[in-house]
Each structure stands twice: as structure tokens, then as C-alpha cells.
Design a protein around this motif. Structure first.
Motif, PDB file in Angstrom:
ATOM      1  N   PHE A  85       0.866  -1.177   0.000  1.00  0.00           N
ATOM      2  CA  PHE A  85       0.000   0.000   0.000  1.00  0.00           C
ATOM      3  C   PHE A  85       0.903   1.228   0.000  1.00  0.00           C
ATOM      4  N   PHE A  86       0.458   2.307  -0.642  1.00  0.00           N
ATOM      5  CA  PHE A  86       1.277   3.516  -0.626  1.00  0.00           C
ATOM      6  C   PHE A  86       0.871   4.485   0.472  1.00  0.00           C
ATOM      7  N   ASP A  87      -0.244   4.229   1.159  1.00  0.00           N
ATOM      8  CA  ASP A  87      -0.646   5.095   2.262  1.00  0.00           C
ATOM      9  C   ASP A  87      -1.694   4.381   3.101  1.00  0.00           C
ATOM     10  N   ALA A  88      -1.761   4.759   4.371  1.00  0.00           N
ATOM     11  CA  ALA A  88      -2.741   4.192   5.299  1.00  0.00           C
ATOM     12  C   ALA A  88      -3.858   5.201   5.539  1.00  0.00           C
ATOM     13  N   ILE A  89      -4.951   4.718   6.120  1.00  0.00           N
ATOM     14  CA  ILE A  89      -6.013   5.611   6.573  1.00  0.00           C
ATOM     15  C   ILE A  89      -5.393   6.505   7.660  1.00  0.00           C
ATOM     16  N   PRO A  90      -5.578   7.817   7.588  1.00  0.00           N
ATOM     17  CA  PRO A  90      -4.924   8.718   8.554  1.00  0.00           C
ATOM     18  C   PRO A  90      -5.129   8.292  10.010  1.00  0.00           C
TER      19      PRO A  90
END
Length: 140
Positions: free
Chosen positions: A72-77
Motif C-alpha cells: 500500500f502507498f498510504d494508510a487511513i490517517p
């Protein structure tokens, strides 16, 4: 910010997780590359923590890195915490579920993937659960 239902003793985690889940999520293990059920999953939905089911990643941030684990390139904030990991004689960035502290994997930066963050969250499939977004999968 964890609530009491997500904070358990190691004995309680051992009672509710499979031995393989406990080894990765609570003992910071790693599943063998290419063996996880979510590595090639392309369905729309939300990936949640395999221990406490807190939402961690949207399927829209998942990409095929070819590394053998879901990427994944980003997570849920706010869902994923980062910690310095000096095991294995090197410095890496470990990622854990912010809610329950379970080990997810590691994040790597600057590898040249064409993603908005230039990061790869390399996550063990066994650290995740998946909830398909039926509305997205039936529309298009």
C-alpha cells in the motif's frame, strides 16, 4: 487512541488469534513471501487489522509491488503507527496498528514506485482482514 475492547493481554490475544496470526501480529514475525491471501487481491474495499478489525488501508491505495506481500502507498490517517526497528542488524520502519499495537509489517521509502507517496507499506496478509465494498464492486 485505543479503547478497552482493543487492548488485551498477550494471553487474551493468544486465545483469540490462531498460532500463525499470533506469531506475526503479536510476536513481530513475517509470513513467507507469496503465501498470503491478499497479495493479489484487487477487489474494492477496506483492509482492517487482523487482530482488532480497525480499518487500516483503502483498496485504492494498494498496488502491485512484486515484493511477495500486499503493498500500500498510504494508510487511513491515524490508523498505522511507525516505530524504528533495529532488528536483523539494520534500521527499518516497523508499522503497527495504532489501536491495538499489532505488528503489520514495514514501510520502505524511495524505492521508485510510481505512487503519490513514494512509500511501500509491506504488510503481512495474515495481519489483515478484508471487507469488500459491495457498492463499488457492483458498479462501474
Amino acid at each position: 487512541m485505543s479503547d478497552a475492547s482493543k487492548t488485551k493481554s498477550e494471553e487474551e490475544w493468544r486465545a483469540i488469534l490462531t498460532p500463525a496470526q499470533f506469531r506475526v501480529l503479536r510476536s513481530k514475525g513475517t509470513e513467507p513471501p507469496g503465501t498470503g491471501e491478499y497479495e493479489h487481491n484487487k477487489a474494492p474495499g477496506i483492509y482492517t487489522c487482523g487482530a482488532c478489525h480497525t480499518p487500516l488501508y483503502k483498496s485504492s491505495t494498494k498496488f502491485d509491488s512484486g515484493c511477495g506481500w500486499p503493498a500500500f502507498f498510504d494508510a487511513i490517517p491515524g490508523a498505522v503507527s511507525r516505530h524504528e526497528d533495529r532488528s536483523l542488524g539494520m534500521t527499518r520502519i516497523e508499522i503497527t496498528c495504532t489501536a491495538c499495537g499489532s505488528h503489520l509489517g514495514h514501510v520502505f521509502k524511495g524505492e521508485g514506485y510510481k505512487t503519490p507517496t513514494n512509500e511501500r507499506h509491506c504488510v503481512n496478509s495474515i495481519s489483515l482482514s478484508f471487507a469488500a465494498d459491495d457498492k463499488q464492486s457492483t458498479s462501474s
